[in-house]
Design a protein around this motif. Structure first.
Motif, PDB file in Angstrom:
ATOM      1  N   ARG A  99      38.995  90.986  52.361  1.00 44.67           N
ATOM      2  CA  ARG A  99      39.716  90.966  53.857  1.00 44.67           C
ATOM      3  C   ARG A  99      41.035  90.424  53.705  1.00 44.67           C
ATOM      4  NH1 ARG A  99      34.280  89.487  55.030  1.00 44.67           N
ATOM      5  NH2 ARG A  99      34.764  87.251  54.467  1.00 44.67           N
ATOM      6  N   GLN A 100      41.415  89.496  52.963  1.00 39.75           N
ATOM      7  CA  GLN A 100      42.762  89.011  52.896  1.00 39.75           C
ATOM      8  C   GLN A 100      43.800  90.150  52.475  1.00 39.75           C
ATOM      9  OE1 GLN A 100      43.263  85.054  51.383  1.00 39.75           O
ATOM     10  NE2 GLN A 100      41.122  84.702  51.215  1.00 39.75           N
ATOM     11  N   VAL A 101      43.091  90.717  51.319  1.00 35.32           N
ATOM     12  CA  VAL A 101      44.302  91.653  50.717  1.00 35.32           C
ATOM     13  C   VAL A 101      44.404  92.743  51.618  1.00 35.32           C
ATOM     14  CG1 VAL A 101      44.544  93.166  48.627  1.00 35.32           C
ATOM     15  CG2 VAL A 101      43.637  90.978  48.147  1.00 35.32           C
ATOM     16  N   ARG A 102      43.343  93.386  52.337  1.00 34.13           N
ATOM     17  CA  ARG A 102      43.492  94.505  53.252  1.00 34.13           C
ATOM     18  C   ARG A 102      44.479  94.224  54.384  1.00 34.13           C
ATOM     19  NH1 ARG A 102      38.002  95.644  52.612  1.00 34.13           N
ATOM     20  NH2 ARG A 102      37.330  94.239  54.467  1.00 34.13           N
ATOM     21  N   ALA A 103      44.495  92.890  54.854  1.00 35.11           N
ATOM     22  CA  ALA A 103      45.387  92.310  55.949  1.00 35.11           C
ATOM     23  C   ALA A 103      46.790  92.725  55.277  1.00 35.11           C
ATOM     24  CB  ALA A 103      45.034  91.178  56.316  1.00 35.11           C
ATOM     25  N   LEU A 104      47.039  92.183  54.116  1.00 33.73           N
ATOM     26  CA  LEU A 104      48.356  92.179  53.515  1.00 33.73           C
ATOM     27  C   LEU A 104      48.807  93.678  53.098  1.00 33.73           C
ATOM     28  CD1 LEU A 104      47.895  89.098  51.064  1.00 33.73           C
ATOM     29  CD2 LEU A 104      49.329  89.285  53.061  1.00 33.73           C
ATOM     30  N   ASP A 105      47.831  94.370  52.751  1.00 33.78           N
ATOM     31  CA  ASP A 105      48.050  95.870  52.376  1.00 33.78           C
ATOM     32  C   ASP A 105      48.552  96.596  53.592  1.00 33.78           C
ATOM     33  OD1 ASP A 105      47.232  95.587  49.841  1.00 33.78           O
ATOM     34  OD2 ASP A 105      45.235  96.505  50.052  1.00 33.78           O
ATOM     35  N   ALA A 106      48.139  96.243  54.991  1.00 31.83           N
ATOM     36  CA  ALA A 106      48.540  96.993  55.948  1.00 31.83           C
ATOM     37  C   ALA A 106      49.762  96.714  56.317  1.00 31.83           C
ATOM     38  CB  ALA A 106      47.697  96.446  57.219  1.00 31.83           C
ATOM     39  N   ARG A 107      50.229  95.475  55.972  1.00 32.76           N
ATOM     40  CA  ARG A 107      51.798  94.887  56.346  1.00 32.76           C
ATOM     41  C   ARG A 107      52.504  95.593  55.094  1.00 32.76           C
ATOM     42  NH1 ARG A 107      51.349  88.633  56.831  1.00 32.76           N
ATOM     43  NH2 ARG A 107      53.135  88.841  56.155  1.00 32.76           N
ATOM     44  N   TYR A 108      52.208  95.787  54.036  1.00 29.45           N
ATOM     45  CA  TYR A 108      52.853  96.344  52.555  1.00 29.45           C
ATOM     46  C   TYR A 108      53.310  97.641  53.067  1.00 29.45           C
ATOM     47  CZ  TYR A 108      53.937  97.467  47.882  1.00 29.45           C
ATOM     48  OH  TYR A 108      54.712  98.051  46.710  1.00 29.45           O
ATOM     49  N   VAL A 109      52.345  98.603  53.844  1.00 28.16           N
ATOM     50  CA  VAL A 109      52.609  99.972  54.118  1.00 28.16           C
ATOM     51  C   VAL A 109      53.339  99.987  55.233  1.00 28.16           C
ATOM     52  CG1 VAL A 109      51.253 101.909  55.072  1.00 28.16           C
ATOM     53  CG2 VAL A 109      50.214 100.707  53.225  1.00 28.16           C
ATOM     54  N   GLU A 110      53.238  98.970  56.219  1.00 27.59           N
ATOM     55  CA  GLU A 110      54.357  98.975  57.293  1.00 27.59           C
ATOM     56  C   GLU A 110      55.737  98.869  56.783  1.00 27.59           C
ATOM     57  OE1 GLU A 110      52.990  96.195  60.043  1.00 27.59           O
ATOM     58  OE2 GLU A 110      51.239  97.346  60.651  1.00 27.59           O
ATOM     59  N   ARG A 111      55.912  97.743  55.828  1.00 27.49           N
ATOM     60  CA  ARG A 111      57.168  97.391  55.277  1.00 27.49           C
ATOM     61  C   ARG A 111      57.851  98.304  54.244  1.00 27.49           C
ATOM     62  NH1 ARG A 111      59.064  92.479  57.227  1.00 27.49           N
ATOM     63  NH2 ARG A 111      61.016  93.024  56.620  1.00 27.49           N
ATOM     64  N   THR A 112      56.964  98.875  53.698  1.00 30.05           N
ATOM     65  CA  THR A 112      57.685  99.724  52.562  1.00 30.05           C
ATOM     66  C   THR A 112      57.831 101.294  52.728  1.00 30.05           C
ATOM     67  OG1 THR A 112      55.509  99.881  51.316  1.00 30.05           O
ATOM     68  CG2 THR A 112      56.961  98.172  50.754  1.00 30.05           C
ATOM     69  N   LEU A 113      58.242 101.956  52.070  1.00 29.01           N
ATOM     70  CA  LEU A 113      58.472 103.404  52.052  1.00 29.01           C
ATOM     71  C   LEU A 113      57.711 104.379  51.052  1.00 29.01           C
ATOM     72  CD1 LEU A 113      62.292 103.415  53.041  1.00 29.01           C
ATOM     73  CD2 LEU A 113      60.252 103.614  54.714  1.00 29.01           C
ATOM     74  N   PRO A 114      57.340 105.396  51.440  1.00 25.33           N
ATOM     75  CA  PRO A 114      56.728 106.115  50.410  1.00 25.33           C
ATOM     76  C   PRO A 114      57.870 106.626  49.314  1.00 25.33           C
ATOM     77  CG  PRO A 114      56.536 107.348  52.578  1.00 25.33           C
ATOM     78  CD  PRO A 114      57.358 106.122  52.987  1.00 25.33           C
TER      79      PRO A 114
END
Length: 116
Positions: free
Chosen positions: A75-90
Motif C-alpha cells: 500500500r505504501q509503495v503503490r502510493a509512492l509509485d503513483a507519484r513517481y509516475v506523475e513526476r517522471t517521464l517515460p
C-alpha cells in the motif's frame, strides 16, 4: 525478513532506508519532472542514491514478506509509485539504456538533475 535475506542489498534497516529515500526523491514541490540519478558505485551505501535501485529493493522486500506485512508495505509503495509516475517521464529508449527495462520504474527518463 531483512536479517534472514540472502540479498546483499537487503540488510537490517534497508526497508526503512529505501522508503525514506523514495519519499525524499518525490518530496520536492512543484510539477517539474524529476530524473533519477545513477549511483556513484554499487556498494550497499551508494546504491541507494539511485531511486530506481531503491525501488528494486522495495520490490524484493515485498516479494519476501509474509502476507500481512506485504500488504501493508505494498500500500505504501503503490502510493509512492503513483507519484513517481506523475513526476517522471517515460524513456522511449529504455530498452537500449536499462539493464532491467522490463521493470516499469526503470523505463523512466534519468540522468538530469534529481531535484527537477
Amino acid at each position: 525478513m531483512e536479517r534472514l535475506s540472502g540479498d546483499y542489498y537487503i540488510y537490517p534497516g534497508a526497508t526503512e532506508r529505501a522508503l525514506r529515500r523514495y519519499r525524499g526523491f518525490l518530496q520536492p514541490p512543484g510539477r517539474r519532472p524529476l530524473y533519477p540519478q545513477d549511483a556513484e558505485c554499487s556498494c550497499r551505501g551508494c546504491s541507494f542514491d539511485d531511486v530506481r535501485h531503491v525501488r528494486d529493493v522495495l520490490e524484493e522486500v515485498v516479494r519476501q514478506l509474509p502476507a500481512r506485512p506485504r500488504a501493508e508495505l505494498e500500500r505504501q509503495v503503490r502510493a509512492l509509485d503513483a507519484r513517481y509516475v506523475e513526476r517522471t517521464l517515460p524513456d522511449p529508449f529504455a530498452t537500449h539504456r536499462q539493464w532491467r527495462s522490463d521493470l516499469w520504474w526503470r523505463s523512466r527518463l534519468a540522468g538530469g538533475r534529481e531535484a527537477g
